[in-house]
Structure formats: C-alpha cells, structure tokens
Design a protein around this motif. Sequence first.
Motif, short mmCIF file in Angstrom:
data_model
loop_
_atom_site.label_atom_id
_atom_site.label_comp_id
_atom_site.label_asym_id
_atom_site.label_seq_id
_atom_site.Cartn_x
_atom_site.Cartn_y
_atom_site.Cartn_z
N VAL A 43 -26.26 -49.75 -40.19
CA VAL A 43 -27.48 -49.16 -40.75
C VAL A 43 -27.20 -48.57 -42.13
CG1 VAL A 43 -29.18 -47.32 -40.47
CG2 VAL A 43 -28.52 -48.72 -38.51
N ALA A 44 -26.09 -47.85 -42.26
CA ALA A 44 -25.75 -47.24 -43.55
C ALA A 44 -25.50 -48.31 -44.61
CB ALA A 44 -24.52 -46.35 -43.39
N ALA A 45 -24.74 -49.35 -44.26
CA ALA A 45 -24.41 -50.39 -45.23
C ALA A 45 -25.65 -51.18 -45.65
CB ALA A 45 -23.35 -51.33 -44.66
N MET A 46 -26.51 -51.48 -44.70
CA MET A 46 -27.73 -52.22 -45.02
C MET A 46 -28.64 -51.39 -45.92
SD MET A 46 -27.80 -55.31 -43.81
CE MET A 46 -29.54 -55.67 -43.98
N THR A 47 -28.79 -50.11 -45.62
CA THR A 47 -29.65 -49.25 -46.43
C THR A 47 -29.12 -49.14 -47.86
OG1 THR A 47 -30.24 -47.96 -44.47
CG2 THR A 47 -30.68 -46.96 -46.61
N ILE A 48 -27.83 -48.82 -47.99
CA ILE A 48 -27.24 -48.68 -49.32
C ILE A 48 -27.24 -50.01 -50.07
CG2 ILE A 48 -25.10 -48.13 -50.55
CD1 ILE A 48 -24.48 -46.17 -48.25
N GLY A 49 -26.87 -51.08 -49.38
CA GLY A 49 -26.81 -52.39 -50.02
C GLY A 49 -28.16 -52.88 -50.49
N VAL A 50 -29.21 -52.67 -49.68
CA VAL A 50 -30.55 -53.11 -50.07
C VAL A 50 -31.02 -52.35 -51.30
CG1 VAL A 50 -32.98 -53.05 -49.36
CG2 VAL A 50 -31.25 -53.94 -47.80
N LEU A 51 -30.79 -51.03 -51.34
CA LEU A 51 -31.22 -50.23 -52.48
C LEU A 51 -30.46 -50.64 -53.76
CD1 LEU A 51 -31.47 -46.70 -50.82
CD2 LEU A 51 -33.34 -48.23 -51.46
N ILE A 52 -29.15 -50.80 -53.65
CA ILE A 52 -28.37 -51.18 -54.83
C ILE A 52 -28.72 -52.60 -55.28
CG2 ILE A 52 -26.03 -51.67 -55.65
CD1 ILE A 52 -25.02 -49.42 -53.89
N ALA A 109 -25.49 -55.92 -51.10
CA ALA A 109 -26.03 -55.75 -52.44
C ALA A 109 -26.11 -57.08 -53.19
CB ALA A 109 -25.17 -54.75 -53.22
N VAL A 110 -25.07 -57.89 -53.08
CA VAL A 110 -25.07 -59.19 -53.76
C VAL A 110 -26.16 -60.09 -53.20
CG1 VAL A 110 -23.74 -61.31 -54.07
CG2 VAL A 110 -22.64 -59.11 -54.43
N THR A 111 -26.30 -60.12 -51.89
CA THR A 111 -27.33 -60.97 -51.27
C THR A 111 -28.73 -60.53 -51.68
OG1 THR A 111 -25.86 -61.30 -49.37
CG2 THR A 111 -28.18 -61.87 -49.08
N MET A 112 -28.97 -59.22 -51.66
CA MET A 112 -30.29 -58.70 -52.02
C MET A 112 -30.57 -58.87 -53.51
SD MET A 112 -31.59 -58.04 -49.23
CE MET A 112 -33.12 -57.57 -50.04
N LEU A 140 -47.28 -57.75 -48.52
CA LEU A 140 -47.75 -59.13 -48.33
C LEU A 140 -47.05 -60.16 -49.23
CD1 LEU A 140 -51.61 -58.53 -48.02
CD2 LEU A 140 -49.93 -58.84 -46.20
N PHE A 141 -46.50 -59.71 -50.36
CA PHE A 141 -45.94 -60.66 -51.31
C PHE A 141 -44.42 -60.53 -51.45
CE2 PHE A 141 -50.35 -60.37 -52.46
CZ PHE A 141 -50.70 -61.65 -52.80
N VAL A 142 -43.92 -59.30 -51.47
CA VAL A 142 -42.50 -59.09 -51.74
C VAL A 142 -41.66 -59.16 -50.48
CG1 VAL A 142 -40.78 -57.49 -52.66
CG2 VAL A 142 -43.01 -57.73 -53.79
N VAL A 143 -42.04 -58.39 -49.46
CA VAL A 143 -41.23 -58.32 -48.23
C VAL A 143 -41.06 -59.70 -47.58
CG1 VAL A 143 -41.12 -57.36 -45.90
CG2 VAL A 143 -41.73 -55.89 -47.83
N PRO A 144 -42.11 -60.51 -47.41
CA PRO A 144 -41.91 -61.83 -46.78
C PRO A 144 -40.92 -62.71 -47.54
CG PRO A 144 -44.24 -61.28 -46.79
CD PRO A 144 -43.56 -60.25 -47.64
N GLN A 145 -40.89 -62.60 -48.87
CA GLN A 145 -39.94 -63.40 -49.64
C GLN A 145 -38.52 -62.90 -49.51
OE1 GLN A 145 -41.32 -64.85 -53.69
NE2 GLN A 145 -42.87 -63.26 -53.37
N LEU A 146 -38.37 -61.59 -49.28
CA LEU A 146 -37.03 -61.01 -49.19
C LEU A 146 -36.43 -61.08 -47.79
CD1 LEU A 146 -37.29 -57.80 -51.41
CD2 LEU A 146 -36.20 -59.97 -51.97
N MET A 147 -37.27 -61.25 -46.78
CA MET A 147 -36.77 -61.20 -45.40
C MET A 147 -35.68 -62.23 -45.10
SD MET A 147 -37.82 -58.59 -44.03
CE MET A 147 -36.98 -58.94 -42.50
N PRO A 148 -35.76 -63.49 -45.60
CA PRO A 148 -34.63 -64.41 -45.35
C PRO A 148 -33.31 -63.89 -45.88
CG PRO A 148 -36.55 -65.61 -46.14
CD PRO A 148 -36.88 -64.17 -46.30
N PHE A 149 -33.35 -63.22 -47.03
CA PHE A 149 -32.13 -62.66 -47.60
C PHE A 149 -31.66 -61.45 -46.80
CE2 PHE A 149 -34.24 -64.91 -51.01
CZ PHE A 149 -33.21 -65.60 -51.62
#
Length: 225
Positions: A43-52, A109-112, A140-149
Amino acid sequence: MLAAHRLFPAPLAVFQEIWMLGTERYLFADLGKTLGRAALAFVAAMTIGVLIGGALGRARTLDKLFSSWILIGLNVPAIVVAIACYIWLGLSEFALILAVTINKAPLVAVTMREGVRALDAGLSELALAYRVPFWRRIRLFVVPQLMPFVLTAARTGLSLIWKIVLVFEVLGSDGGVGFRIGVYFQNFDITGILAYTLTFMAVVIAFEYLVMRPLEQRILGWRRA
C-alpha cells in the motif's frame, strides 16, 4: 519419492510437516506476519509510486530533475537498502517495511509515469470542450486510461514484494516465513523449508486467482467486450 532422503524429502513428508506446523499454529502465525508486512509495504509503495509517477509524467521539468534518482532507486541492490535501514533504524518492523517500500516505489513510479504520458490528449480536449467538471473528468477520462498501468504496477510489485519481504525477514525479524526459513536453513532442515515454501506459494497463487484476476476482469472487462 524414489530418491527419498533427508536432503530430498518425499512429498508425503513435506505435507506431514505442513500438517504438524498447522496444528501447532506456528505456520499460520508466521504467514500472518509476512502477509501483514507485505500488505503494508504494498500500500505504501503503490501510494508513493503513483504520486511520484503522476508528477513526473505531467511535468517534464520534474522528470529531468528526478529521473536519475528513479534510475538509482531501480538499480540499488535490495540487500543494501535493507542493511542500511536496519543499521539506521534497528531491527524493527518499521525498518523492514520501509526497506521494502523503497525497493518497490521506483518501479511503480516508472510505470505510472509512462501511463500519464500515454494519456489521450484528444479525450482531454473533448472533456474541456464540453466543460466536463474536473473530478468527473478525472473519473471518466483519466482513471480508466491509467488503470491498466496501475494493475501492471500492482501485479509486478506484488511478485517482487513477496520475495523481498522473505529475504529481509531472514536478515532480521522476530518472525515470519522468511525468519522461519532462515532457522530451518541453519539446521539444514530442507523438509521444513519446503513446507513453508509450498504453503506460501499456495497463498500467493490463491491471491492471484481469487483477488487479482477477478479485479482485473471487473476493471478491464470493457476492453474485451
């Protein structure tokens, strides 16, 4: 089974060891500790990585300033990070979780970052032209495109976190699957090592089929329709 030996235990001996450890409750206690540590670090790594990753993907200046640090984070050996955290913070739960998070966050972070860069500019312009509210545009526009990543980062991250947590537990912890495997290693007890390994693999596989794949199907099912 044909080569049954102390160093090559038969499957029946391994399953008997699993049963014995289960009845004595050592196995479930160790699994609980390891899974709890892996969950917190994930959870910590995903949160920090997504933000960065989101910040680096949106701002080219930030990416130029900090991309080298991301590269360093990707390539610093995990064992070095663990030892440094243990020296600085002691053999504590926080040190272990922090070390795992530091090892995992750069990959997220690299993936996001790549996911943000791949956003369709045409959809953003369409949303602006129709004056779609900001949060509705995000949903409706951003989250669906980012979910695969996000799912890719989660799956690859989990595969790393499972293994890194066990290694760090061997280095220093008061329990867990890795700690117990380290004890068995000192006693050259391959039966115990295989018992813990098979049980942990069963948990990981169950999580993949019962959680990750249904979640992926639910979120990305529209792509197969």
